[in-house]
Enzyme design. Structure first.
Site, PDB file in Angstrom:
ATOM      1  CG  ASP A 185     -31.173  52.519  49.563  1.00 44.18           C
ATOM      2  OD1 ASP A 185     -31.249  53.545  50.287  1.00 44.18           O
ATOM      3  OD2 ASP A 185     -31.703  52.448  48.430  1.00 44.18           O
ATOM      4  CB  ALA A 211     -35.082  52.288  49.673  1.00 45.63           C
ATOM      5  CG  HIS A 212     -31.655  57.588  48.961  1.00 44.54           C
ATOM      6  ND1 HIS A 212     -31.319  57.049  50.174  1.00 44.54           N
ATOM      7  CD2 HIS A 212     -30.534  58.181  48.492  1.00 44.54           C
ATOM      8  CE1 HIS A 212     -30.041  57.303  50.438  1.00 44.54           C
ATOM      9  NE2 HIS A 212     -29.539  57.981  49.437  1.00 44.54           N
ATOM     10  NE  ARG A 213     -27.071  55.424  48.947  1.00 39.80           N
ATOM     11  CZ  ARG A 213     -25.755  55.494  49.155  1.00 39.80           C
ATOM     12  NH1 ARG A 213     -24.915  55.257  48.171  1.00 39.80           N
ATOM     13  NH2 ARG A 213     -25.297  55.823  50.337  1.00 39.80           N
TER      14      ARG A 213
END
Ligand code: UD1
Ligand code: UDP
Length: 377
Positions: free
Chosen positions: A280, A203-205
């Site tokens: 994500d 997850a990095h968004r």
């Protein structure tokens, strides 16, 4: 013919590599321009090495910054190179700030832009990526849509000329590298993981990591996971966890291994052997369905609705109850698991890169690779 490739982040390198390869196989030398949006070894150089790309012609070293800083600096530097090199076409891929900068710089120099992975829409204009996609598509002359649905999104915005549905080059990338990954990667042994006995997380968004509230929700989900998990972490997420005082907390989760981002071969192997993937990421939603691994997407919308319709992907947002409900169902209901895992891949046959090269070479030969004064004539 002289095609220029402008890229700057991990997924752009991975998804453009098959196109670059296709040009080289046709004896056309590509001009490679790296903006430097991603610069850590494990976010960039590792992919250039593993995917055996030719040396980069221009490193622009744009680096990190605010949206406008990064995009503006990239535009100025890309323009300089394009003015000097005068390529016949500029290829960009996806929806990053690098893509927007490349597309704007090129079209204003009357160099036609070819957008790989055109027509994706999340219909959420609060995402920086959605703005980048829309503007890049409207600046492009040749639009390589991965699916019919993406083509329809373009049509809805009045773009019908120059659209080609070719499949997604991620299938090419997976097919070209999965077997190599199988042979070369020792990632399971390194992290002491057993096939199909762990969940792979990324997850990095911005929408998940830039707010303390959402990042806390992510940590709460990870604390409640019913099985072992591994999370190769994007530097953006690591920085935010530290900033919000959540770094120690996430590291104390017993079943969770946090590691730096991994190279493509290790990552493909981790994906293929996972029980399920929670992410994500856009590219990872695609790779899950290609590799027959159930995907739970930590978002409330997706610009890859084909994966949801096919049955391989479920949008769970950051809702802990929803995540746990689906994970438990995957664990307890074999029929449900197999249905998700065997969902058909909607992204094509792995020949998108070749099609893109062929189409551009043909347009160039016919003298049709140019910026038209209007799309509507
Ligand atoms: C960008 C894209 C996103 C894509 C992702 C792929 C935009 C608006 N976003 O997000 O769509 O999914 O790339 O991974 O273009 N950082 C490092 N080292 C690096 C690169 C970044 O430490 O090599 C850190 C910096 O603190 C930086 C932050 O990560 O400020 C964010 O990087 P940035 O390139 O702005 O966006 P991404 O989150 O990577
Ligand atoms: N990836 C990788 N190592 C990692 C995480 C991701 O090689 O540690 C690859 C992944 O296989 C996919 C791509 O990077 O092909 C996705 O990039 P990312 O999630 O950064 O961006 P997005 O697709 O969301 O734009």
């Amino acid at each position: 013919m002289k095609p220029a490739f402008v890229f700057g982040t991990r997924p752009e390198i991975i998804k453009l590599a098959p196109v670059i390869r296709a040009f080289i196989e046709r004896s056309v030398e590509p001009l490679l321009i790296h903006t430097g949006q991603h610069y850590d070894y494990e976010m960039s150089a590792v992919f250039l090495e593993e995917l055996e790309l030719p040396p980069i012609d221009y490193h622009l070293e744009v680096g990190s910054g605010s949206q406008a800083e990064q995009t503006g600096k990239a535009m100025i530097n890309i323009e300089r190179v394009l003015m000097k090199e005068k390529p016949d076409v500029t290829l960009v891929q996806g929806d990053t700030n690098t893509v927007l900068a490349g597309a704007l710089a090129a079209v204003k120099l009357k160099i036609p832009v070819a957008h790989v992975e055109a027509g994706l829409r999340s219909f959420d204009r609060t995402m920086p990526e959605e703005i980048n996609r829309i503007l890049a598509d409207h600046a492009s002359e040749v639009l390589f849509a991965p699916t019919e649905e993406a083509g329809k999104n373009l049509e809805r915005e009045g773009i019908t000329e120059g659209v080609y549905v070719v499949g997604n080059t991620i299938v090419d990338a997976v097919l070209q590298n999965a077997e190599v990954a199988e042979r070369k990667s020792d990632v399971l042994g390194r992290f002491d993981l057993k096939p199909k006995k762990y969940i792979l997380i990324t997850a990095h968004r911005a929408e998940n990591t830039d707010s303390r509230e959402n990042l806390t929700k992510l940590v709460e989900i990870l604390e409640a996971l019913p099985m072992r998990a591994i999370y190769p972490m994007h530097p953006r997420t690591k920085n935010r966890l530290k900033e919000f005082g959540l770094w120690e907390r996430i590291n104390s989760i017993e079943n969770l291994t946090i590691t730096k981002p991994l190279g493509y071969l290790d990552f493909l192997k981790l994906e293929k052997s996972a029980f399920a993937i929670m992410t994500d990421s856009g590219g990872i939603q695609e790779e899950s369905i290609i590799l027959n691994v159930p995907c739970l997407t930590l978002r409330y919308n997706t610009e890859r609705p084909e994966t949801v319709k096919a049955g391989g992907n479920i949008l769970v947002g950051l809702e802990k109850e929803r995540v746990l409900r689906y994970l438990n169902k995957l664990l307890e209901d074999e029929e449900f698991y197999l249905k998700m895992a065997n969902a058909p891949n909607p992204f094509g046959d792995g020949k998108a890169g070749e099609r893109i090269a062929e189409i551009l070479l043909e347009l160039h030969k016919k003298g049709e690779l140019k910026v038209r004064s209007s799309r509507f004539i």
